[in-house]
Scaffold this motif. Structure first.
Motif, PDB file in Angstrom:
ATOM      1  N   SER A  50       0.837  -1.200   0.000  1.00  0.00           N
ATOM      2  CA  SER A  50       0.000   0.000   0.000  1.00  0.00           C
ATOM      3  C   SER A  50       0.869   1.246   0.000  1.00  0.00           C
ATOM      4  N   ARG A  51       1.882   1.234   0.831  1.00  0.00           N
ATOM      5  CA  ARG A  51       2.760   2.403   0.913  1.00  0.00           C
ATOM      6  C   ARG A  51       3.486   2.611  -0.400  1.00  0.00           C
ATOM      7  N   SER A  90      -6.031   2.825   3.186  1.00  0.00           N
ATOM      8  CA  SER A  90      -5.066   3.897   3.374  1.00  0.00           C
ATOM      9  C   SER A  90      -5.672   5.193   2.859  1.00  0.00           C
ATOM     10  N   SER A  91      -5.643   6.223   3.646  1.00  0.00           N
ATOM     11  CA  SER A  91      -6.198   7.517   3.241  1.00  0.00           C
ATOM     12  C   SER A  91      -5.163   8.599   3.440  1.00  0.00           C
ATOM     13  N   TRP A  92      -5.019   9.448   2.448  1.00  0.00           N
ATOM     14  CA  TRP A  92      -4.129  10.587   2.621  1.00  0.00           C
ATOM     15  C   TRP A  92      -4.597  11.752   1.771  1.00  0.00           C
ATOM     16  N   SER A  93      -3.997  12.908   1.974  1.00  0.00           N
ATOM     17  CA  SER A  93      -4.467  14.080   1.244  1.00  0.00           C
ATOM     18  C   SER A  93      -3.384  15.127   1.142  1.00  0.00           C
ATOM     19  N   LEU A  94      -3.584  16.014   0.186  1.00  0.00           N
ATOM     20  CA  LEU A  94      -2.657  17.117  -0.040  1.00  0.00           C
ATOM     21  C   LEU A  94      -3.451  18.392  -0.231  1.00  0.00           C
ATOM     22  N   ALA A 169      -7.306   1.162  -1.324  1.00  0.00           N
ATOM     23  CA  ALA A 169      -7.733  -0.004  -0.548  1.00  0.00           C
ATOM     24  C   ALA A 169      -7.359  -1.288  -1.276  1.00  0.00           C
ATOM     25  N   SER A 170      -6.996  -2.285  -0.505  1.00  0.00           N
ATOM     26  CA  SER A 170      -6.654  -3.573  -1.116  1.00  0.00           C
ATOM     27  C   SER A 170      -7.911  -4.416  -1.282  1.00  0.00           C
TER      28      SER A 170
END
Lengths: 185, 587
Positions: A50-51, A90-94, A169-170
């Motif tokens: 995922s990373r 996994s959730s991320w944002s910019l 997501a996997s």
């Protein structure tokens, strides 16, 4: 949230055997499994994958700003047995770059992703008041899918600036024998 | 026997000082526990891998347990010492009052407690010293018919009574404090926690001042909040130490206080239930082979007896322990490299009795800008708590990612008996019985939220959980800002505007292939008659209902939190108040 460069700070912990398995699974790709079966994989390994995928997407986005690094967590697979089955979310944002830069990044993603192991299944503008740009894609190399939206800052959005969100997501995996997914977060 | 000299010379403040020392120890142990498990163990895992680290982490977790135990027990010592100081102080005051009154009337009280006076009668050549003593054989010096004698006797009796009171207090507390000792080993076992539970009971019984009756019961969360705010720091610590179950369950008091209290209850109950489970005799052989005349295998008489006596209890204990294990695992969550944002868990509610109650927050709702309360549906319970905890943590990760500045808390609210099985889910009783608790819990969150900072509250329900939400709004006041319904079989009321939140703030999702909304609407929807359609069972999926229909891209009844889905992101967008970005279902 400090400004950071291209890659995330974390270093995945990859043991030799897990890497071997990851290559093996990567080569077979998504297989059709019976409803009560999923590919067996170590949670740590899927988190590492995922990373890796997030790193790749951030490279394509190629912008700096207020980055909310991925929170990678063990999620559920519908109502399947929580001891055996799991998925990695996994959730991320910019945020920070102006709207046109973020939309530009979205454009870049829709062009580059098909060449870097992604199959875009949907893209366009959402059926919302803000009509934000979005895309959905499946990885052709790993058992993952992604949903990316540039959330526009419109009057009733609670936002003062736009935000690019990535949700990764996997597929459902199964823990190796003797391990339990229920205890992991 | 407390003597006159001891009681007059007593410095009650000394007990308070000693208690403060134990309080410092208790706080230090609590801080150390947090540092060990949240800080040290997780940092270790970030930097190293391998068996050595795993073994070290196990030892560190045990150390954290030890600190937790020290925190609890020293909290009890502190409460006991405070109580002792208070009650002895009260007895001392009575004694000093008598002495002052007596001396004002020209009596003298000697160190042995006897009351002396001098008869100033000029007709008698010698001036005899007269005295009496309380509760002892009266020693008379001098002649009878002395008007001062009666007064002296009264003083003597009051002295005696004060000393008796002090002695009773002393004995009572000596017994309680005498019980507070720990095993001389490094392992805090289940037996130690069971013992801690007993110690708590003993100190409770011993302390006269802090009675359980003084804790508000059946009051509003606002009143509970006011009560807590009005307590001194000392009293807050004592109540939490002696009555963690009551304090932990009080809607309205600060979330970190409830968390600390409930974690103590969790530790004690887990050990208690495990001990009970260990004590159940082993299950005998269930079947015996058939005999000549009857070839079928039959159940043995031993097993039938065991089953009747123990099977139910065993199943109940095991289910409870499973849920408690799920909660503890959530607390132990490893922090992966780069995952510094994973939220701390707060145990806002916990009781293992019956079907069990657990309320677990991700992030502190008192300080969060956006809070979501998730009400699970059918089959929710201690047997599969991890499932519902994970749904809330998943909602947290997405909401936090899109929130851009506002902090988020998501809460799994298993605060009611959820129906078990599809048959049970037909009944409205579970929803109707559980609904008032939800209203109280929400009011509690509003009362404990930090004053001055905005608190945006969303209540989200899944399946039967939505029916409970509807019932809550119908029966009382559900004081939330937004309501989200996922896979709803009906909410008992027929319009979004009946759900207490401002117009336009009800959001519905029905995933494709989700059979529940259709299956349940006759029972849980609102039955209406319309000229054009005839009978209609109105649920949030009906256009008539007036909820905002959110777009979904998942299928099935259990998948609302799955994947990187629009289904999930829409929920998060409501949670953080990003209404303009909620995507709608096409018509």
């Amino acid at each position: 949230m400090a400004s950071v460069g291209v890659a995330f700070m974390g270093r995945p912990k990859i043991a030799f055997t897990a890497l071997f398995m990851a290559l093996a699974i990567g080569m077979t790709g998504c297989s059709s499994m019976a409803d009560n079966e999923s590919t067996v994989e170590d949670i740590g390994e899927v988190k590492a994958q995922s990373r890796g995928l997030s790193d790749g997407l951030l490279r394509i986005i190629d912008l700096e700003g207020d980055l909310k690094e991925p929170v990678t967590s063990v999620g559920t697979c519908g109502d399947k047995d929580a001891d055996k089955f799991y998925r990695i979310n996994s959730s991320w944002s910019l945020a920070g770059p102006p709207a046109q830069d973020l939309r530009g990044a979205m454009g870049r993603l829709s062009k580059v992703m098909p060449k870097s192991g992604w199959d875009i299944t949907e893209h366009g503008r959402e059926n919302s008041v803000a009509k934000s740009h979005y895309l959905k894609a499946n990885s052709t190399e790993r058992a993952f899918s992604v949903y990316i939206v540039v959330l526009e800052a419109s009057p009733n959005s609670g936002r003062t600036r736009p935000l690019l969100y990535v949700g990764l997501a996997s597929d459902c995996f199964q823990v190796p024998d003797g391990q339990s997914a229920r205890d992991k977060y | 026997m407390v003597t006159f000299a001891q009681l007059t010379q007593l410095r009650p403040a000394e007990f308070g000082e000693a208690a403060d020392g134990w309080h410092k120890l208790s706080s230090a142990a609590s801080a150390a526990k947090d540092r060990v498990s949240d800080d040290i163990a997780t940092q270790l895992q970030k930097l190293l891998i391998g068996e050595g680290v795993d073994a070290a982490v196990v030892r560190l977790r045990r150390l954290a347990q030890n600190f937790h135990y020290v925190q609890v027990e020293s909290g009890l010592v502190r409460a006991a010492l405070n109580g002792l100081g208070e009650e002895l102080g009260a007895a001392q005051k009575k004694l000093l009052d008598v002495v002052a009154e007596a001396e004002a009337e020209k009596f003298t009280i000697k160190p042995d407690g006897s009351v002396h006076w001098v008869e100033a009668d000029p007709t008698i050549p010698t001036t005899p010293q007269k005295s009496v003593q309380g509760e002892r054989p009266v020693v008379v010096i001098g002649s009878d018919a002395d008007p001062k004698r009666a007064k002296a006797q009264e003083y003597a009796d009051r002295v005696g009574a004060a000393l008796k009171e002090a002695t009773e207090v002393d004995t009572r507390y000596a017994q309680a404090l005498g019980r507070l000792h720990a095993d001389n080993d490094l392992n805090v076992s289940d037996a130690d926690w069971v013992d801690a539970q007993r110690d708590m009971g003993t100190v409770r019984t011993a302390t006269g001042s802090l009675a359980e009756g003084s804790i508000p019961k059946d009051k509003s969360p606002k009143e509970n909040a006011e009560w807590w705010k009005g307590l001194s720091g000392d009293d807050k610590a004592d109540y939490a130490a002696l009555y963690p179950a009551s304090v932990g369950a009080l809607d309205g008091i600060p979330s970190d206080v409830r968390d600390t209290a409930n974690r103590v209850v969790l530790a004690e109950k887990r050990a208690d239930y495990q001990t009970q489970l260990n004590a159940i005799p082993a299950e005998p052989w269930k079947y015996q082979p058939g005999s000549k005349g009857n070839p079928m295998a039959t159940k043995t008489t031993e097993w039938v007896k065991w089953d009747r006596e123990w099977a139910g209890k065993k199943a109940q204990l095991e289910a409870s322990l499973k849920g408690m294990g799920d909660i503890r695992k959530r607390f132990e969550r490893d922090i992966e490299p780069g995952d510094d944002r994973f939220p701390r868990a707060y145990l806002l509610g916990f009781s293992p009795e019956g079907r069990g109650r657990a309320v677990i927050a991700n992030g502190n709702p008192d300080t969060a800008d956006h809070t979501a309360v998730y009400v699970p549906g059918t089959n929710a319970g201690f047997g599969n708590l991890a499932h519902d905890i994970k749904r809330a943590t998943t909602l947290w990760t997405v909401s936090d990612a899109v929130s851009d500045g506002g902090s988020v808390s998501t809460i799994t609210w298993l605060g009611y008996d959820a129906p078990q099985g599809a048959k049970a889910a037909v009944s409205s009783d579970y929803a109707n019985n559980g609904a008032p608790s939800l209203n109280r819990f929400v009011d509690g969150l509003n009362a404990s939220h930090e004053a001055g900072s905005p608190g945006h509250l969303t209540v989200t329900g899944h399946s039967y959980g939505t029916t409970l939400i509807g019932s809550a709004a119908r029966q009382g006041d559900l004081n939330a800002d937004d309501i989200v319904t996922l896979g709803s079989p009906g909410v008992q009321v027929g319009r979004a505007t009946d759900l207490d939140v401002p117009r336009g703030h009800v959001w519905n999702e029905e995933a494709s292939g989700d059979p529940i909304p259709e299956a349940g609407r006759m029972k849980h929807g609102r039955t209406e008659y319309h000229f054009d359609t005839g009978v209609d069972y109105v649920t949030p999926s009906n256009e008539r209902f007036g909820a905002n229909p959110m777009r979904t891209d998942t299928s099935g009844h259990g998948s609302y939190w799955d994947r990187d889905s629009e289904t999930l992101l829409n929920q998060a967008r409501v949670v953080v108040g990003d209404y303009d970005n909620v995507s709608r279902r096409g018509r």
